[in-house]
Design a protein around this motif. Structure first.
Motif, PDB file in Angstrom:
ATOM      1  N   LEU A 165      12.974 -21.263  -2.643  1.00  0.00           N
ATOM      2  CA  LEU A 165      13.670 -20.758  -3.822  1.00  0.00           C
ATOM      3  C   LEU A 165      13.701 -19.220  -3.802  1.00  0.00           C
ATOM      4  CD1 LEU A 165      14.967 -21.671  -6.565  1.00  0.00           C
ATOM      5  CD2 LEU A 165      12.774 -21.109  -7.609  1.00  0.00           C
ATOM      6  N   LEU A 166      12.549 -18.631  -3.464  1.00  0.00           N
ATOM      7  CA  LEU A 166      12.506 -17.164  -3.389  1.00  0.00           C
ATOM      8  C   LEU A 166      13.448 -16.653  -2.301  1.00  0.00           C
ATOM      9  CD1 LEU A 166       8.708 -16.321  -3.839  1.00  0.00           C
ATOM     10  CD2 LEU A 166      10.536 -16.156  -5.518  1.00  0.00           C
ATOM     11  N   LYS A 167      13.497 -17.353  -1.172  1.00  0.00           N
ATOM     12  CA  LYS A 167      14.384 -16.924  -0.073  1.00  0.00           C
ATOM     13  C   LYS A 167      15.835 -16.871  -0.522  1.00  0.00           C
ATOM     14  CE  LYS A 167      11.907 -18.121   4.162  1.00  0.00           C
ATOM     15  NZ  LYS A 167      11.805 -19.074   5.285  1.00  0.00           N
ATOM     16  N   MET A 168      16.226 -17.847  -1.351  1.00  0.00           N
ATOM     17  CA  MET A 168      17.606 -17.811  -1.853  1.00  0.00           C
ATOM     18  C   MET A 168      17.805 -16.588  -2.741  1.00  0.00           C
ATOM     19  SD  MET A 168      18.960 -21.634  -2.609  1.00  0.00           S
ATOM     20  CE  MET A 168      17.576 -22.295  -3.512  1.00  0.00           C
ATOM     21  N   ILE A 169      16.760 -16.300  -3.543  1.00  0.00           N
ATOM     22  CA  ILE A 169      16.916 -15.172  -4.482  1.00  0.00           C
ATOM     23  C   ILE A 169      16.958 -13.837  -3.726  1.00  0.00           C
ATOM     24  CG2 ILE A 169      15.943 -14.011  -6.496  1.00  0.00           C
ATOM     25  CD1 ILE A 169      14.601 -16.682  -7.248  1.00  0.00           C
ATOM     26  N   TYR A 170      16.110 -13.696  -2.707  1.00  0.00           N
ATOM     27  CA  TYR A 170      16.183 -12.416  -1.983  1.00  0.00           C
ATOM     28  C   TYR A 170      17.195 -12.429  -0.838  1.00  0.00           C
ATOM     29  CZ  TYR A 170      12.239 -14.044   1.117  1.00  0.00           C
ATOM     30  OH  TYR A 170      11.399 -14.724   1.970  1.00  0.00           O
ATOM     31  N   LEU A 171      18.086 -13.373  -0.913  1.00  0.00           N
ATOM     32  CA  LEU A 171      19.278 -13.437  -0.054  1.00  0.00           C
ATOM     33  C   LEU A 171      18.948 -13.562   1.433  1.00  0.00           C
ATOM     34  CD1 LEU A 171      21.447 -10.716  -1.869  1.00  0.00           C
ATOM     35  CD2 LEU A 171      21.663 -13.189  -2.063  1.00  0.00           C
ATOM     36  N   ALA A 172      17.883 -14.321   1.706  1.00  0.00           N
ATOM     37  CA  ALA A 172      17.601 -14.652   3.106  1.00  0.00           C
ATOM     38  C   ALA A 172      18.273 -15.978   3.455  1.00  0.00           C
ATOM     39  CB  ALA A 172      16.102 -14.758   3.337  1.00  0.00           C
ATOM     40  N   MET A 173      18.542 -16.784   2.431  1.00  0.00           N
ATOM     41  CA  MET A 173      19.225 -18.061   2.635  1.00  0.00           C
ATOM     42  C   MET A 173      20.272 -18.241   1.542  1.00  0.00           C
ATOM     43  SD  MET A 173      16.022 -20.536   3.500  1.00  0.00           S
ATOM     44  CE  MET A 173      16.980 -21.837   4.223  1.00  0.00           C
ATOM     45  N   MET A 201      23.448  -3.938  -0.879  1.00  0.00           N
ATOM     46  CA  MET A 201      23.276  -3.249  -2.168  1.00  0.00           C
ATOM     47  C   MET A 201      22.494  -4.124  -3.148  1.00  0.00           C
ATOM     48  SD  MET A 201      24.423  -0.381  -1.702  1.00  0.00           S
ATOM     49  CE  MET A 201      24.865   0.037  -0.044  1.00  0.00           C
ATOM     50  N   LEU A 202      22.761  -5.431  -3.125  1.00  0.00           N
ATOM     51  CA  LEU A 202      22.003  -6.348  -3.989  1.00  0.00           C
ATOM     52  C   LEU A 202      20.544  -6.408  -3.539  1.00  0.00           C
ATOM     53  CD1 LEU A 202      24.566  -9.286  -4.314  1.00  0.00           C
ATOM     54  CD2 LEU A 202      23.992  -7.586  -6.047  1.00  0.00           C
ATOM     55  N   ARG A 203      20.339  -6.467  -2.219  1.00  0.00           N
ATOM     56  CA  ARG A 203      18.955  -6.562  -1.704  1.00  0.00           C
ATOM     57  C   ARG A 203      18.141  -5.320  -2.058  1.00  0.00           C
ATOM     58  NH1 ARG A 203      21.490  -8.757   3.692  1.00  0.00           N
ATOM     59  NH2 ARG A 203      21.199 -10.999   3.478  1.00  0.00           N
ATOM     60  N   GLY A 241      12.648  -6.074  -4.874  1.00  0.00           N
ATOM     61  CA  GLY A 241      11.438  -5.766  -4.109  1.00  0.00           C
ATOM     62  C   GLY A 241      10.706  -7.072  -3.835  1.00  0.00           C
ATOM     63  N   VAL A 242      10.426  -7.311  -2.561  1.00  0.00           N
ATOM     64  CA  VAL A 242       9.817  -8.597  -2.201  1.00  0.00           C
ATOM     65  C   VAL A 242       8.446  -8.377  -1.558  1.00  0.00           C
ATOM     66  CG1 VAL A 242      10.166 -10.791  -0.984  1.00  0.00           C
ATOM     67  CG2 VAL A 242      12.151  -9.422  -1.657  1.00  0.00           C
ATOM     68  N   VAL A 243       7.458  -9.113  -2.083  1.00  0.00           N
ATOM     69  CA  VAL A 243       6.154  -9.162  -1.402  1.00  0.00           C
ATOM     70  C   VAL A 243       6.118 -10.514  -0.694  1.00  0.00           C
ATOM     71  CG1 VAL A 243       3.658  -8.979  -1.658  1.00  0.00           C
ATOM     72  CG2 VAL A 243       5.154  -7.864  -3.317  1.00  0.00           C
ATOM     73  N   LEU A 298      16.466  -7.502   4.878  1.00  0.00           N
ATOM     74  CA  LEU A 298      15.925  -7.889   3.567  1.00  0.00           C
ATOM     75  C   LEU A 298      15.530  -6.691   2.709  1.00  0.00           C
ATOM     76  CD1 LEU A 298      13.874 -11.070   4.541  1.00  0.00           C
ATOM     77  CD2 LEU A 298      16.107 -10.927   3.446  1.00  0.00           C
ATOM     78  N   VAL A 299      15.256  -5.552   3.330  1.00  0.00           N
ATOM     79  CA  VAL A 299      14.973  -4.369   2.504  1.00  0.00           C
ATOM     80  C   VAL A 299      16.257  -3.569   2.234  1.00  0.00           C
ATOM     81  CG1 VAL A 299      12.565  -4.203   3.218  1.00  0.00           C
ATOM     82  CG2 VAL A 299      14.307  -2.886   4.445  1.00  0.00           C
TER      83      VAL A 299
END
Lengths: 231, 318
Positions: free
Chosen positions: A50-58, A82-84, A88-90, B226-227
């Motif tokens: 779910l997080l991957k979809m939100i941070y646009l990895a999937m 620009m969206l990414r 901020g992702v940990v 991703l960043v």
């Protein structure tokens, strides 16, 4: 009273790794500006997906995902960076670049955004000092402990002052005192306006802060009211 | 964020650390892609070989161009008059008449009658030493230097020679000149083709290396995305990396090629002498600048190909 901006909106979204079965189905939830959510569920339930979809990895394999009001399924590829940059992702596994120093890892979001080093040097140093790594700015990740790497990853996620903070098990490798400090930081940043989603299976942590919870089970996301005490 | 998690640092120490970082980071630019990830030493070695071959090919183009120019210029300004006859007396009379006509002709700068020994020496490679004079009546040869205007229209001179010396014939070297020009053009075209092939090979190598670099650095590329890195940003990082690797290889190849050319020039001069008909392995003046453009072209081709390859590959991802 001004209407809160929607930071995340899922509309009947689903994610499938294979054609046979969806890992996540019928996701419908909204996260507004300045909101905080815990994301819980058993291991393998799909929190990271779910997080991957939100941070646009999937990409969701069906349905829609809106980020900052923009439909990501319709957004051109050039609009995604620009969206990414607003997120901020940990990462659970930190994902630090091993050939770069702690300083350069933290500065990475600023570098890729084309910010001049003179503009971010102070911020990066301050963040590293704050997470207790002021003395280890030139150390490379392989020479850092798991906890130290996690703190570098945390600093990297926060350096660009993102509108949305996603953290995947951010306290998994740190001691209880540091864990508490990190969570307090998220709460403070949330008060300053950042939306925060923290994936964790630490129910004690969830209860101690008393924030609303999204629970993933059997591939579906359900909402729970704020649990426990409160911070 | 004024709280310190570890809580052990003093403000003085922090400022010292910052000052040190500021001092060094002015000169330091850490590449976002690791040194060995983009091909490293093997790519530099391959580019060095490509550059070596490209410089040699370009040198061949220039040497052939220079030599052909020199040869054809000499042939353009010279004609040869040959006087045949039944015996030596008739040949000598014809030669005198021909010299007289040549000296009276406007546009003739110099007319030199070769001695019988000199003419006989020209036949020695085929007939052996002394045999020509013993068994043949050797025609007289007159080397004539003419102006370009006269060289453009030799028909009147040809007619006057035929009247004054019936055994005289005029050779304007046109056949030899045309063959030489064609051979030179073919040689140049071949060398240029080799140069382009080498550049094409450099492109292919760069493409493979860029793809391999992307595969090896998949995790790094993913984190950069991703960043918030754009495809262009990542491609520029790869391009910069390939330019540096390409430049190192190209300069190495160029210097090696220069050494090879200098060695070949030395051996040729020692073996056959400086006034040989064979081309001289020396490139002077502005032509030499072309050789310096080869390594630049090689590393530009390498870097730009890598950039295009990376952009194409990244655009196929999310």
């Amino acid at each position: 009273m001004t209407a809160k901006q929607q930071i995340i909106r899922f509309e009947s979204a689903g994610l499938a790794y294979s054609e046979a079965e969806e890992t996540l189905s019928d996701i419908n939830f909204t996260l507004g500006e300045g909101e905080f959510r815990f994301l819980t569920g058993p291991s393998g339930a799909g929190k990271t997906s779910l997080l991957k979809m939100i941070y646009l990895a999937m990409k969701p394999t069906r349905g829609r995902l809106f980020l900052f009001g923009e439909d990501t399924s319709e957004a051109p590829r050039d609009a995604l960076p620009m969206l990414r940059r607003r997120i901020g992702v940990v990462f659970q596994e930190f994902r630090l670049l091993e050939h770069l120093t702690a300083f350069d890892n933290v500065a990475l979001p600023m570098k890729v955004a084309g910010v001049n080093v003179n503009q971010y040097r102070e911020d990066v140093s301050e963040l590293l000092n704050w997470v207790g790594l002021g003395e280890r700015m030139d150390a490379k990740p392989p020479t850092l402990s798991g906890g130290e790497q996690q703190r570098v990853a945390l600093a990297r996620a926060l350096v660009s002052k993102p509108d949305l903070i996603l953290a995947d098990e951010p306290t998994g490798n740190v001691d209880p005192a540091m864990s508490e400090r990190i969570m307090k930081l998220f709460v403070e940043l949330n008060k300053l306006g950042a939306a925060v989603v923290v994936a964790t299976h630490d129910l004690h942590l969830v209860q101690s802060l008393g924030k609303p919870v999204l629970r993933i089970a059997d591939g579906r996301v359900t909402r729970s009211p704020a649990a426990g005490g409160g911070a | 964020m004024s709280e310190t998690v570890a809580g052990s640092e003093t403000p003085e120490r922090r400022s010292t650390v910052r000052a040190k970082r500021g001092l060094f980071s002015r000169w330091r630019r850490n590449p976002l892609l690791p040194e060995a990830g983009a091909g490293g030493a093997p790519l530099t070695a391959v580019i060095a070989v490509m550059s070596f071959l490209a410089v040699l090919a370009m040198a061949a183009v220039l040497i052939i161009h220079q030599s052909a120019g020199k040869w054809t210029a000499e042939l353009q300004s010279e004609i040869t008059v040959q006087i045949k006859g039944a015996d030596a007396a008739e040949i000598a009379a014809g030669a005198s008449a021909a010299i007289r006509v040549l000296n009276e002709t406007e546009g003739v700068e110099e007319a030199i009658l070769k001695s019988e020994e000199e003419s006989a020496a020209l036949l020695e490679p085929w007939l052996g030493k002394g045999n020509a004079q013993a068994f043949l009546t050797i025609p007289a040869l007159i080397d004539v230097k003419v102006t370009p205007a006269l060289r453009g229209d030799l028909a009147p001179l040809r007619e006057r020679l035929a009247v004054a010396a019936p055994g005289a014939s005029l050779d304007d070297h046109a056949t030899w000149h045309n063959r030489l020009a064609m051979a030179a053009q073919s040689g140049q075209a071949l060398a240029l083709f080799v140069f382009l092939l080498v550049m094409g090979a450099a492109c292919a190598v760069s493409m493979f290396a860029a793809r391999a670099g992307l595969a090896a650095n998949r995790e790094i590329i993913s984190v950069l995305h991703l960043v918030g890195a754009t495809d262009e940003f990542i491609a520029s990082e790869v391009q910069r990396r390939f330019f540096v690797l390409g430049f190192r290889g190209a300069i190495t190849g160029m210097l090696t090629a220069f050494a090879a050319l200098a060695g070949a020039a030395y051996l040729l001069e020692r073996g056959v002498g400086a006034d040989s008909f064979l081309p001289q392995f020396t490139i002077g003046g502005w032509s030499a600048l072309w050789l310096f453009t080869v390594p630049l072209a090689t590393c530009l081709v390498t870097a730009y190909t890598a950039r295009l390859t990376v952009l194409k590959t990244l655009r196929s991802q999310y």
